[in-house]
Scaffold this active site. Structure first.
Site, mmCIF file in Angstrom:
data_model
loop_
_atom_site.group_PDB
_atom_site.id
_atom_site.type_symbol
_atom_site.label_atom_id
_atom_site.label_comp_id
_atom_site.label_asym_id
_atom_site.label_seq_id
_atom_site.Cartn_x
_atom_site.Cartn_y
_atom_site.Cartn_z
ATOM 1 N NE ARG A 75 3.224 -9.854 5.452
ATOM 2 C CZ ARG A 75 2.890 -9.239 4.556
ATOM 3 N NH1 ARG A 75 2.846 -10.140 3.882
ATOM 4 N NH2 ARG A 75 2.283 -7.781 4.257
ATOM 5 C CE LYS A 123 -0.206 -9.521 -3.311
ATOM 6 N NZ LYS A 123 0.175 -9.535 -1.518
ATOM 7 N N PRO A 135 2.357 -4.003 -2.890
ATOM 8 C CG PRO A 135 2.705 -2.522 -4.778
ATOM 9 C CD PRO A 135 3.088 -3.788 -3.711
ATOM 10 C CD GLU A 136 -3.681 -6.010 0.313
ATOM 11 O OE1 GLU A 136 -4.384 -7.202 -0.794
ATOM 12 O OE2 GLU A 136 -3.587 -6.357 1.421
#
Length: 270
Positions: A258, A52, A2-3
């Site tokens: 990524r 986060k 999750p961001e």
């Protein structure tokens, strides 16, 4: 993973459900039994997010630190809570609601000094009123690391993930492979302001939408995006699709482990 806007939404939800009231704390899975015992029956004073990281502060100054990581999930509901099933690391039970946490990267109690150490190693969070973009600028402006990597480094800016980094760089017209120290202060100010605005909208709506009004499906007469992540975006997970602005095929490559997405025409090399 999750961001940051998701974690801020989780903090707000904890405050609505549990703040100011004693909370029953359990660890059905058994991996947080000692911590649950120390928190059980305490009053939740505050829930906040930094990047986060979710921080739940109780009335004896104990802080429950949660980081969802890749696999962590929350579920919420009204009482009565169902019988625990699966690997529930943490269950919080209030007057009318419960919350179950499964599979987090971290679920532990922090001492005051450990909370400070966590905050000190994180970069500023664009969603926090105490955020200092100058701190992030100092860390970016000295580095030869690509700006796309720096925006994902939580010690530089806390909160953005793969979607926000790709989208703010596109909206700013910046080549994601540019070294951090090649950015001008004006370019950084644009990135920071856009991050703050887009992430705040994500907190409000619960989804990531980054396209400007003139590029929405309705304005362009195109089909809406269909993707597990939801939201309308310019480049994220649109590899080989035409750029919404110039029509060039969106490119992708792996950088620092990524997937990176960008438009080589709208984000030309400097």
């Amino acid at each position: 993973m999750p961001e940051g806007h998701t974690v801020h939404r989780l903090a707000a939800l904890h405050e609505r459900m549990f703040r100011g009231r004693p909370v029953r704390v359990e660890s059905p899975q058994g991996r947080f039994t000692d911590g649950a015992r120390r928190l059980d029956g305490r009053v939740l004073d505050e829930a906040e997010a930094h990047g986060k990281h979710l921080l739940l502060r109780f009335d004896d100054d104990q802080v429950l630190h949660i980081h969802l990581g890749i696999y962590g999930t929350y579920s919420f509901g009204p009482l009565p809570a169902p019988a625990p099933t699966g690997a529930i690391r943490l269950r919080l039970v209030g007057d009318a609601d419960y919350a179950d946490l499964r599979g987090p990267n971290a679920c532990d109690l922090l001492e005051p000094g450990e909370v400070k150490a966590l905050r000190d190693r994180l970069g500023p969070d664009p969603l926090r009123p105490d955020a200092d973009p100058e701190l992030a600028w100092r860390r970016i402006s000295r580095r030869i690391t690509p700006i796309a990597v720096l925006l994902m480094d939580q010690t530089v800016v806390a909160g953005p993930g793969n979607i926000y980094r790709a989208e703010v760089l596109f909206r700013a017209g910046l080549d994601p492979r540019r070294p951090g120290r090649s950015l001008t202060r004006a370019e950084w100010d644009v990135l920071w302001a856009d991050l703050a605005e887009l992430m705040a909208e994500g907190v409000r709506t619960g989804r990531i939408d980054t396209v400007r009004p003139e590029h929405t499906p309705e304005a362009m007469g195109r089909p809406p995006r269909v993707d597990d992540h939801g939201g309308e975006v310019y480049v994220y997970r649109r590899a080989a699709a035409p750029c919404l602005i110039c029509g060039t095929a969106v490119r992708t490559e792996i950088i620092a482990g990524r997937n990176l997405f960008w438009c080589p025409t709208c984000q030309p090399p400097r």
